[in-house]
Design a protein around this motif. Structure first.
Motif: not given
Length: 165
Positions: A7-11, A23-30, A50-55, A74-80
């Motif tokens: 669902v995201a990648t750690v930047l 970086k959210a890989l979903t329709d919205s970071a929300e 969780v705080r969001t700002s854009g993507d 850093r650089g790792k995928d966030v999975e659910v």
């Protein structure tokens, strides 16, 4: 279908208290606010904030108490886990469920297997057959049906030829 979805990648770390910017890989970071647990590098973390700002989103995770611990993510995928994700509305699919599906015409001619999908106004699909790649946009009238359980994506042959490269 996979039992986990990315669902995201750690930047990078965010601040000194262990938050990570993702970086959210979903329709919205929300969408990330719906998850109470995430897996990063195979380790399960409880989501504290969780705080969001854009993507982008900023996650506070139990067990990640400082910038040094956050740096290791850093650089790792966030999975659910699939069991933790909300159901999608009718006609919507997770990209992970489309990968590997056969693309066939309504008459049954196999065109190839989906190797990637890039979200866009009209999603861009890449399929492969006999070592060759074909790219097509999911414009109106191209995809006529999707059956992720059977692993099939049905396309209108005429519209497919009009939009494929």
């Amino acid at each position: 279908m996979t039992d986990k979805l990315t669902v995201a990648t750690v930047l990078k770390p965010q601040g000194i208290l262990g938050e990570v910017k993702v970086k959210a890989l979903t329709d919205s970071a929300e969408d990330l606010k719906a998850f109470k647990k995430v897996l990063i590098g195979g380790v399960e973390y409880s989501v504290l904030s969780v705080r969001t700002s854009g993507d982008f989103a900023f996650l506070g995770l139990r067990g990640i108490a400082d910038r040094n611990a956050a740096e290791l993510l850093r650089g790792k995928d966030v999975e659910v886990n699939r069991s933790d994700i909300p159901p999608l509305p009718e006609g919507r699919y997770y990209i992970a469920d489309l990968l590997g599906c056969e693309v066939v015409t309504e008459k049954g001619a196999v065109l190839g297997k989906v190797t990637s999908v890039t979200p866009a106004r009209a999603d861009i699909y890449v399929i492969e057959r006999d070592g060759k790649q074909i790219t097509f946009a999911a414009a109106d009238g191209v995809i006529t049906d999707i059956d992720v359980y059977a692993g099939k994506i049905y396309v209108n042959a005429k519209r497919f030829k009009e939009v494929s490269l």
